[in-house]
Design an enzyme around this catalytic site. Structure first.
Site, mmCIF file in Angstrom:
data_model
loop_
_atom_site.group_PDB
_atom_site.id
_atom_site.type_symbol
_atom_site.label_atom_id
_atom_site.label_comp_id
_atom_site.label_asym_id
_atom_site.label_seq_id
_atom_site.Cartn_x
_atom_site.Cartn_y
_atom_site.Cartn_z
ATOM 1 N N HIS A 108 0.672 -0.949 -0.031
ATOM 2 C CA HIS A 108 -0.443 0.044 0.172
ATOM 3 C C HIS A 108 0.731 1.247 0.276
ATOM 4 C CE1 HIS A 108 -3.722 2.142 0.980
ATOM 5 N NE2 HIS A 108 -2.897 2.827 1.547
ATOM 6 N N THR A 140 -5.781 -9.177 5.967
ATOM 7 C CA THR A 140 -6.528 -9.994 6.451
ATOM 8 C C THR A 140 -7.771 -8.351 6.518
ATOM 9 O OG1 THR A 140 -6.321 -8.332 7.893
ATOM 10 C CG2 THR A 140 -4.866 -9.791 8.299
#
Ligand code: GRF
Length: 203
Positions: A108, A140
């Protein structure tokens, strides 16, 4: 260690994996590159590297769940040890994420937990941050929220535009992402509960 890489766009992170493997810096093989956009430029990079490719056009599916289920089946067909999201611009549902828990990484373009979501570089500039960067993390159920593995920091320069900052961050992405995959392939990086561990120590 067998890796499947998911892309949506240019695939510069994919290229970093291809280059690392070619230099023998990645003790793993890229079994396939899968894109949700059939025309993604990254698919050309995979083909040039002789890597199997597949496209699963999300716009041809009735629902997000149907796409996720088809993508899960497609990936399982390659029996990967590690799934790499590299510029993959789809939000994946909880069932999908659970299925690959502990063996799926994402990168990210921000110093998580700051700036999850989009337009991360402009947000850092607007906030007057002195630093920006990228984060490799386990995926997750929490979007852009999984346990961090590696952060790369770059300075925000006066007069920076989002494009300038993005290119400075991308250079670092191409360094830290293959490194994180190397650690995973060497069995040194694991997800333990909700913490990433390197050589048995919490990161
Ligand atoms: C990069 O900024 C990456 O951090 C984000 O997608 C962007 C494009 O990646 N996940 P790539 O050039 O397609 O690998």
């Amino acid at each position: 260690c067998k890796i499947v890489i998911l892309i949506s766009g240019s695939g510069s992170n994919l290229q970093a994996f291809i280059d690392a493997a070619a230099k023998g810096e990645l003790p793993a093989s890229i079994a396939a590159v899968i894109s949700n956009r059939p025309l993604a430029k990254g698919l050309d990079r995979a083909r040039e590297a002789g890597i199997a490719t597949a496209a699963l056009d999300h716009t041809t599916f009735e629902s997000r769940d149907a796409f996720d289920a088809a993508l899960l089946e497609l990936i399982d067909g390659y029996q990967p040890d590690l799934v790499i999201l590299a510029g993959f611009m789809r939000i994946l549902g909880a069932d999908f994420v659970r299925h690959f828990r502990g063996r799926m990484l994402n990168i990210h373009p921000s110093l998580l937990p700051k700036y999850p979501g989009l337009n991360t570089h402009q947000r850092a500039i607007d906030a007057g941050d002195a630093e920006a960067g990228a984060t490799v993390h386990f995926v997750t159920e929490e979007l852009d929220g999984g346990p961090p593995v590696i952060h790369a920091r770059v300075p925000v320069e006066p007069g920076d535009t989002a494009e300038l900052l993005a290119s400075r961050v991308l250079e670092q992405e191409h360094r830290i992402y293959p490194l994180a995959a190397q650690w995973f392939a060497q069995g040194r990086l694991v997800l333990n509960g909700n913490r990433a561990e390197f050589d048995g120590k919490a990161l």
